[in-house]
Design a protein around this motif. Structure first.
Motif, PDB file in Angstrom:
ATOM      1  N   ASN A   1       0.825  -1.216   0.000  1.00 17.19           N
ATOM      2  CA  ASN A   1       0.000   0.000   0.000  1.00 17.19           C
ATOM      3  C   ASN A   1       0.857   1.263   0.000  1.00 17.19           C
ATOM      4  OD1 ASN A   1      -2.758   0.555  -0.244  1.00 17.19           O
ATOM      5  ND2 ASN A   1      -3.237  -0.518   1.645  1.00 17.19           N
ATOM      6  N   GLU A   2       1.997   1.221   0.674  1.00 17.09           N
ATOM      7  CA  GLU A   2       2.876   2.388   0.683  1.00 17.09           C
ATOM      8  C   GLU A   2       3.566   2.583  -0.664  1.00 17.09           C
ATOM      9  OE1 GLU A   2       5.521   2.321   4.057  1.00 17.09           O
ATOM     10  OE2 GLU A   2       3.841   2.244   5.469  1.00 17.09           O
ATOM     11  N   LEU A   3       3.736   1.512  -1.416  1.00 16.85           N
ATOM     12  CA  LEU A   3       4.336   1.606  -2.746  1.00 16.85           C
ATOM     13  C   LEU A   3       3.295   1.971  -3.794  1.00 16.85           C
ATOM     14  CD1 LEU A   3       6.936   1.082  -4.478  1.00 16.85           C
ATOM     15  CD2 LEU A   3       5.942  -1.184  -4.920  1.00 16.85           C
ATOM     16  N   THR A   4       2.201   1.254  -3.795  1.00 21.71           N
ATOM     17  CA  THR A   4       1.121   1.496  -4.754  1.00 21.71           C
ATOM     18  C   THR A   4      -0.220   1.324  -4.034  1.00 21.71           C
ATOM     19  OG1 THR A   4       0.139   0.814  -6.857  1.00 21.71           O
ATOM     20  CG2 THR A   4       1.299  -0.886  -5.639  1.00 21.71           C
ATOM     21  N   PRO A   5      -0.820   2.426  -3.608  1.00 25.52           N
ATOM     22  CA  PRO A   5      -2.093   2.333  -2.884  1.00 25.52           C
ATOM     23  C   PRO A   5      -3.120   1.530  -3.693  1.00 25.52           C
ATOM     24  CG  PRO A   5      -1.232   4.553  -2.777  1.00 25.52           C
ATOM     25  CD  PRO A   5      -0.373   3.809  -3.755  1.00 25.52           C
ATOM     26  N   HIS A   6      -3.837   0.668  -2.997  1.00 26.27           N
ATOM     27  CA  HIS A   6      -4.795  -0.216  -3.664  1.00 26.27           C
ATOM     28  C   HIS A   6      -5.997  -0.466  -2.762  1.00 26.27           C
ATOM     29  CE1 HIS A   6      -2.106  -2.690  -1.232  1.00 26.27           C
ATOM     30  NE2 HIS A   6      -3.176  -3.438  -1.007  1.00 26.27           N
ATOM     31  N   LYS A   7      -7.102  -0.807  -3.376  1.00 28.08           N
ATOM     32  CA  LYS A   7      -8.327  -1.119  -2.648  1.00 28.08           C
ATOM     33  C   LYS A   7      -8.325  -2.578  -2.181  1.00 28.08           C
ATOM     34  CE  LYS A   7     -12.548  -0.260  -1.230  1.00 28.08           C
ATOM     35  NZ  LYS A   7     -12.757   0.490  -0.015  1.00 28.08           N
ATOM     36  N   TYR A   8      -7.922  -3.493  -3.068  1.00 32.44           N
ATOM     37  CA  TYR A   8      -7.951  -4.920  -2.747  1.00 32.44           C
ATOM     38  C   TYR A   8      -6.579  -5.557  -2.946  1.00 32.44           C
ATOM     39  CZ  TYR A   8     -12.972  -4.302  -2.966  1.00 32.44           C
ATOM     40  OH  TYR A   8     -14.247  -3.859  -2.748  1.00 32.44           O
ATOM     41  N   LEU A   9      -6.187  -6.362  -1.987  1.00 32.21           N
ATOM     42  CA  LEU A   9      -4.960  -7.139  -2.099  1.00 32.21           C
ATOM     43  C   LEU A   9      -5.346  -8.609  -2.006  1.00 32.21           C
ATOM     44  CD1 LEU A   9      -1.823  -7.191  -2.211  1.00 32.21           C
ATOM     45  CD2 LEU A   9      -1.892  -7.456   0.266  1.00 32.21           C
TER      46      LEU A   9
ATOM     47  N   ASN B   1       4.661 -20.817   1.436  1.00 31.80           N
ATOM     48  CA  ASN B   1       5.022 -20.774   0.023  1.00 31.80           C
ATOM     49  C   ASN B   1       4.067 -19.811  -0.680  1.00 31.80           C
ATOM     50  OD1 ASN B   1       6.151 -21.322  -2.475  1.00 31.80           O
ATOM     51  ND2 ASN B   1       4.907 -23.147  -2.785  1.00 31.80           N
ATOM     52  N   LEU B   2       4.558 -18.602  -0.957  1.00 36.41           N
ATOM     53  CA  LEU B   2       3.733 -17.600  -1.649  1.00 36.41           C
ATOM     54  C   LEU B   2       3.542 -18.019  -3.101  1.00 36.41           C
ATOM     55  CD1 LEU B   2       5.087 -14.189  -0.372  1.00 36.41           C
ATOM     56  CD2 LEU B   2       2.736 -14.949  -0.286  1.00 36.41           C
ATOM     57  N   ILE B   3       2.305 -17.993  -3.544  1.00 31.90           N
ATOM     58  CA  ILE B   3       1.985 -18.406  -4.907  1.00 31.90           C
ATOM     59  C   ILE B   3       1.624 -17.198  -5.764  1.00 31.90           C
ATOM     60  CG2 ILE B   3       0.383 -19.762  -6.316  1.00 31.90           C
ATOM     61  CD1 ILE B   3       0.095 -21.591  -3.773  1.00 31.90           C
ATOM     62  N   GLU B   4       0.817 -16.294  -5.203  1.00 32.55           N
ATOM     63  CA  GLU B   4       0.359 -15.158  -5.990  1.00 32.55           C
ATOM     64  C   GLU B   4       0.091 -13.956  -5.097  1.00 32.55           C
ATOM     65  OE1 GLU B   4      -3.119 -14.361  -9.357  1.00 32.55           O
ATOM     66  OE2 GLU B   4      -3.030 -16.265  -8.301  1.00 32.55           O
ATOM     67  N   VAL B   5       0.491 -12.778  -5.570  1.00 27.86           N
ATOM     68  CA  VAL B   5       0.224 -11.517  -4.884  1.00 27.86           C
ATOM     69  C   VAL B   5      -0.281 -10.544  -5.937  1.00 27.86           C
ATOM     70  CG1 VAL B   5       1.210  -9.611  -3.554  1.00 27.86           C
ATOM     71  CG2 VAL B   5       2.044 -11.937  -3.188  1.00 27.86           C
ATOM     72  N   GLU B   6      -1.451  -9.955  -5.670  1.00 29.78           N
ATOM     73  CA  GLU B   6      -2.069  -9.071  -6.658  1.00 29.78           C
ATOM     74  C   GLU B   6      -2.742  -7.907  -5.936  1.00 29.78           C
ATOM     75  OE1 GLU B   6      -4.092 -10.956 -10.184  1.00 29.78           O
ATOM     76  OE2 GLU B   6      -5.804 -10.012  -9.198  1.00 29.78           O
ATOM     77  N   ALA B   7      -2.418  -6.699  -6.347  1.00 29.65           N
ATOM     78  CA  ALA B   7      -3.026  -5.493  -5.766  1.00 29.65           C
ATOM     79  C   ALA B   7      -3.826  -4.790  -6.853  1.00 29.65           C
ATOM     80  CB  ALA B   7      -1.950  -4.566  -5.221  1.00 29.65           C
TER      81      ALA B   7
END
Length: 154
Positions: free
Chosen positions: A65-73, A94-100
């Motif tokens: 959020n501090e890098l790219t403010p977003h509504k949903y993560l 084990n991180l598979i996917e991160v999407e903002a």
């Protein structure tokens, strides 16, 4: 060619977990200082693995959020533990996917392994290995999102 943002997860000196989000020349980094949080959880008889997962989610959300403010993560990851989450001492994430907000992050350091999260009790019962998957969607409240956008625009 589009440049994707990157999320880096790493263990620093066996004493903290670093979470860094980077996009082009901008980056934001936060650390989870394990000694401090473990001491608090142990003193208050809280399940350290469950609490670590909650903290891990919130630190990733704050960092991005501090890098790219977003509504949903959206975070998608697998968890393996040496026992049920409320009794576990060891965890592997084990991180598979991160999407903002539909912006996918490349993940560097997809696997995080931590040991010794539970204070030894001397009363060790038979452990039941545990494994599960999480697909979490976290929403940023509008008032908080507004603040992150104001910080970013400064």
């Amino acid at each position: 060619m589009a440049v994707s943002p990157v999320l880096v997860i790493k263990i620093v000196d066996d004493s903290s977990v670093g979470v860094r989000a980077r996009w082009r020349d901008d980056y934001v980094e936060h650390h989870i200082v394990l000694n401090s949080v473990l001491a608090y959880w142990w003193a208050n008889d809280l399940p350290p693995v469950e609490k670590f997962l909650e903290l891990f989610d919130s630190v990733i959300k704050r960092t991005i959020n501090e890098l790219t403010p977003h509504k949903y993560l959206r975070l998608k990851y697998d968890v393996k533990a040496d026992d049920t989450l409320d009794k576990a001492s060891e965890i592997e994430i084990n991180l598979i996917e991160v999407e903002a907000d539909d912006i996918g992050f490349k993940i560097d350091g997809k696997t995080l392994k931590l040991k010794g999260l539970r204070k030894p009790s001397g009363n060790e019962e038979e452990k039941k290995p545990f494994s599960t998957s999480y697909n979490r969607v976290m929403e940023t409240p509008d008032i908080v999102l507004k603040k992150y956008r104001e910080m970013k625009d400064k």
